[in-house]
Design a protein around this motif. Structure first.
Motif, mmCIF file in Angstrom:
data_model
loop_
_atom_site.group_PDB
_atom_site.id
_atom_site.type_symbol
_atom_site.label_atom_id
_atom_site.label_comp_id
_atom_site.label_asym_id
_atom_site.label_seq_id
_atom_site.Cartn_x
_atom_site.Cartn_y
_atom_site.Cartn_z
ATOM 1 N N VAL A 21 47.591 48.529 32.490
ATOM 2 C CA VAL A 21 48.974 48.183 32.853
ATOM 3 C C VAL A 21 49.197 46.685 32.717
ATOM 4 N N LEU A 22 48.218 45.878 33.204
ATOM 5 C CA LEU A 22 48.378 44.426 33.152
ATOM 6 C C LEU A 22 48.418 43.934 31.713
ATOM 7 N N LYS A 23 47.526 44.459 30.863
ATOM 8 C CA LYS A 23 47.498 43.994 29.478
ATOM 9 C C LYS A 23 48.783 44.379 28.747
ATOM 10 N N GLY A 80 40.817 41.047 23.711
ATOM 11 C CA GLY A 80 41.863 41.732 22.968
ATOM 12 C C GLY A 80 43.194 41.028 22.904
ATOM 13 N N PHE A 81 43.312 39.828 23.484
ATOM 14 C CA PHE A 81 44.561 39.077 23.385
ATOM 15 C C PHE A 81 44.640 38.405 22.021
ATOM 16 N N ASN A 100 38.710 31.664 24.394
ATOM 17 C CA ASN A 100 37.783 32.569 23.714
ATOM 18 C C ASN A 100 37.571 33.853 24.506
ATOM 19 N N THR A 101 37.526 33.734 25.832
ATOM 20 C CA THR A 101 37.352 34.911 26.678
ATOM 21 C C THR A 101 38.526 35.870 26.537
ATOM 22 N N LEU A 102 39.745 35.328 26.523
ATOM 23 C CA LEU A 102 40.923 36.177 26.365
ATOM 24 C C LEU A 102 40.938 36.849 24.995
ATOM 25 N N ILE A 103 40.571 36.098 23.981
ATOM 26 C CA ILE A 103 40.565 36.656 22.624
ATOM 27 C C ILE A 103 39.539 37.787 22.521
ATOM 28 N N LYS A 104 38.355 37.592 23.106
ATOM 29 C CA LYS A 104 37.335 38.643 23.113
ATOM 30 C C LYS A 104 37.820 39.888 23.851
ATOM 31 N N TYR A 111 40.557 33.759 35.156
ATOM 32 C CA TYR A 111 40.334 34.967 34.348
ATOM 33 C C TYR A 111 41.121 36.171 34.868
ATOM 34 N N TRP A 112 42.180 35.917 35.621
ATOM 35 C CA TRP A 112 42.988 36.985 36.207
ATOM 36 C C TRP A 112 43.455 38.028 35.190
ATOM 37 N N PRO A 113 43.817 37.648 33.964
ATOM 38 C CA PRO A 113 44.262 38.684 33.016
ATOM 39 C C PRO A 113 43.198 39.722 32.669
ATOM 40 N N VAL A 114 41.911 39.385 32.864
ATOM 41 C CA VAL A 114 40.854 40.322 32.465
ATOM 42 C C VAL A 114 39.867 40.631 33.589
#
Length: 411
Positions: A165-167, A191-192, A185-189, A126-129
């Motif tokens: 910045v990361l997003k 905002g990806f 699903n976590t990434l989509i929630k 889950y590093w992106p979020v």
């Protein structure tokens, strides 16, 4: 060009093994593959670079443990970005495939973007979020806040700034590959864009686990096992406490196969074993080379994974299923996409010691269920053969390359 913060033989967990196996298979399918990666050695000069040649041409940057500190604000690193840019200019890849980037600067993505090179990223956690990568807050509970602004998370810099910045940087990635629907699903929630996300389960080289037979020791001992890194979010203490409920059963033993560990935590685990008076029934096996991991599964009758974090796609579960071994695991995250309760293994709520012990006891007293669930698991994992799953990834590469050529016919 495959980019991963760590890469075999210098690695910590399953993500690096996935990066290696995918790269090896892509090369076997006739493509030119090079690697840009790091390794950790505090005794060698920070960012010293070596060039290696084995089955791949590898550019490896020496990192210190401070580089992988989760609170290290590594938006940019001029030296690593320059080394990466040189590799891009020299190799001129059609695609850059990023795996774990923690420890490397976000600026690597910017370097690809400047050169208009298409990018794919496999999200192994889950590093992106989530700055901790586990979606666990400081209280050890699964965080429901997809913006990583939970007040229990302590950081020397603004998490909001980090995530913004990361997003913004990750939005330059052309496509994301998630090895579980749960992670997607976590990434989509968070905002990806769902249009830029594909769920492709990690492949496994099934032939490595062909014809595995349980070791017949003649003593009718059932050998339970955990395989992987030893830290708190793997829930080892809950596994040990559940196992202690069964210690009157003289026919079971527990093997903890440790690929790596945190010093403080290994002491904690050993203390638990002593306090529960199970130290004679728990066997620690350290740092088995992955090329010999099939020998470990030959010694096991079931795999137990008591994780407290929503795992994505645990490599150990896939290996156990390929070995015909049932899995007793936590009902959390992407685990339930692999382990079907009552069919390929048994699931219990995270931290529920009583239910975990009940599931283990059920299987230890039911040899036919061990066999049935193991066979079902093997049949299911056959759908994720490494070659087939890698071809799905290459299809995504080709889609991006073809799209780029359509948009720029002169390229």
């Amino acid at each position: 060009l495959v980019v991963s913060n760590l890469f075999p033989p210098y690695f910590l967990g399953g993500a690096e093994l996935v990066a290696y196996e995918q790269a090896r298979q892509i090369k076997a399918l006739g493509h030119n593959v090079q690697i840009f990666c790091g390794k950790i050695n505090n005794r060698i000069r920070q960012y010293r670079t070596t060039n290696e040649r084995n089955i791949f041409k590898i550019t490896r940057v020496n990192l210190h443990t401070s580089d992988l500190d989760i609170y290290n604000n590594n938006f940019h690193n001029i030296l690593i970005e320059r080394l990466f840019r040189e590799r891009l200019m020299y190799f001129s890849p059609d695609i850059v495939h990023f795996h774990n980037l923690a420890g490397f600067p976000f600026g690597l993505i910017d370097e690809c973007n400047k050169l208009k090179i298409k990018m794919v990223m496999t999200t192994h956690d889950y590093w992106p979020v989530c700055i901790k990568k586990t979606m666990l807050n400081d209280n050890g509970e699964v965080c429901a806040n997809n913006d990583c602004l939970c007040p229990s998370c302590k950081s020397p810099f603004s998490l909001k700034e980090r995530n913004v910045v990361l997003k913004e940087t990750l939005n330059r990635i052309n496509h994301f590959i998630c090895p579980s629907q749960y992670l997607a699903n976590t990434l989509i929630k968070s905002g990806f864009s769902s249009d830029k996300i594909s769920v492709i389960y990690n492949g496994i080289e099934l032939s490595r686990f062909d014809n595995i037979r349980r070791r017949n020791s003649g003593d009718d001992i059932l050998r339970l096992g955990y395989v992987g890194y030893l830290n708190r979010h793997k829930g080892i203490e809950y596994l040990l406490r559940a196992f202690s409920f069964l210690q009157n059963n003289s026919k079971i033993k527990l093997n903890l196969v440790v690929s790596g560990y945190e010093e403080e935590y290994i002491s904690f685990v050993r203390t638990i074993c002593k306090d529960l008076k199970i130290e004679k029934k728990v066997n620690f096996i350290y740092r088995i080379p992955n090329r010999k991991i099939n020998k470990i599964y030959k010694m096991l009758d079931m795999l137990i994974l008591a994780s407290v974090w929503p795992e994505n796609y645990p490599v150990s579960i896939a290996e156990a299923m390929a070995s015909g071994i049932p899995v007793v695991a936590s009902d959390i995250g992407g685990i339930r996409e692999l382990v079907e309760h009552g069919r390929t293994g048994l699931l219990s709520p995270p931290k529920d010691i009583g239910k975990l012990a009940e599931n283990i006891e059920y299987l230890t007293s039911s040899p036919q269920e061990i066999k049935r669930m193991g066979e079902n698991g093997l049949n299911k994992i056959k759908n994720f053969d490494l070659t087939n799953q890698t071809k799905l990834i290459i299809e995504k590469y080709n889609e991006l390359i073809n799209l780029a050529n359509e948009n720029n016919p002169s390229s």
